[in-house]
Design a protein around this motif. Structure first.
Motif, mmCIF file in Angstrom:
data_model
loop_
_atom_site.group_PDB
_atom_site.id
_atom_site.type_symbol
_atom_site.label_atom_id
_atom_site.label_comp_id
_atom_site.label_asym_id
_atom_site.label_seq_id
_atom_site.Cartn_x
_atom_site.Cartn_y
_atom_site.Cartn_z
ATOM 1 N N ALA A 59 0.743 -1.384 0.117
ATOM 2 C CA ALA A 59 -0.086 0.029 -0.069
ATOM 3 C C ALA A 59 0.793 1.224 -0.030
ATOM 4 N N ARG B 229 -1.008 5.529 2.718
ATOM 5 C CA ARG B 229 -1.432 4.233 2.560
ATOM 6 C C ARG B 229 -2.920 4.062 2.925
ATOM 7 N N ARG B 230 -3.541 4.831 4.184
ATOM 8 C CA ARG B 230 -4.785 4.573 4.485
ATOM 9 C C ARG B 230 -5.806 4.527 3.311
ATOM 10 N N TYR C 116 -5.924 1.711 1.301
ATOM 11 C CA TYR C 116 -6.623 0.593 1.935
ATOM 12 C C TYR C 116 -8.012 0.993 1.831
ATOM 13 N N ASN C 117 -8.557 2.132 1.802
ATOM 14 C CA ASN C 117 -10.091 2.515 1.820
ATOM 15 C C ASN C 117 -10.588 2.215 0.411
ATOM 16 N N VAL D 165 -9.433 0.345 -1.703
ATOM 17 C CA VAL D 165 -9.177 -1.238 -2.076
ATOM 18 C C VAL D 165 -10.672 -1.711 -1.399
ATOM 19 N N GLU D 166 -10.862 -1.360 -0.147
ATOM 20 C CA GLU D 166 -11.905 -2.091 0.607
ATOM 21 C C GLU D 166 -13.339 -1.779 -0.129
ATOM 22 N N ARG E 106 -3.583 -9.324 -5.302
ATOM 23 C CA ARG E 106 -2.789 -9.668 -4.368
ATOM 24 C C ARG E 106 -1.695 -10.986 -4.667
ATOM 25 N N ILE F 52 -1.040 -6.283 -1.035
ATOM 26 C CA ILE F 52 -1.604 -5.684 -2.074
ATOM 27 C C ILE F 52 -0.726 -5.268 -3.006
ATOM 28 N N LEU G 39 -10.615 -5.758 1.740
ATOM 29 C CA LEU G 39 -9.804 -6.698 2.598
ATOM 30 C C LEU G 39 -10.346 -7.359 3.363
#
Length: 113
Positions: free
Chosen positions: A42, A56-57, A60-61, A63-64, A72, A77, A112
């Protein structure tokens, strides 16, 4: 020993690095293009997209929510730079994501776990 049997002598470049020896069994352009195209983690994806590894957060958001075209490798990721650039271009044009990026099961855009 004939001319074809003589060993190749490598000398360092001006920067002190030795040139790589090409493996004739591997297609050079394909191996380099794939390896240089992959962003692992990420943080690397955040650096590529936002210019800041600390974002990176946000990765992640995205991707989520299934908005970012990733895949993957184990638990990591990953994304291809070329796919992300294509995704950005489509976003700029207002186009929807390609159907291959929105497959229903076991896809690379799943949330995730």
């Amino acid at each position: 020993m004939n001319e074809t049997d003589t060993p190749t002598v490598r000398t360092p470049s001006a920067e002190g690095e030795f040139p790589a020896i090409a493996d004739p069994a591997k297609p050079k352009s394909a191996a380099l293009s794939i390896a240089g195209d992959i962003l692992a983690g990420a943080e690397a994806i955040a650096e590529f997209l936002f210019g800041d590894r600390r974002r990176r957060r946000k990765v992640y958001n995205l991707v989520e929510s299934g908005q970012l075209p990733v895949f993957r490798l184990g638990v990591n990721i990953c994304a291809r730079k070329s796919v992300l650039l294509d995704w950005i271009t489509r976003q700029e044009r207002g186009e929807a994501a390609a159907p291959s990026m929105l497959s229903k099961s076991g896809d690379h855009t799943s949330p995730l776990r």
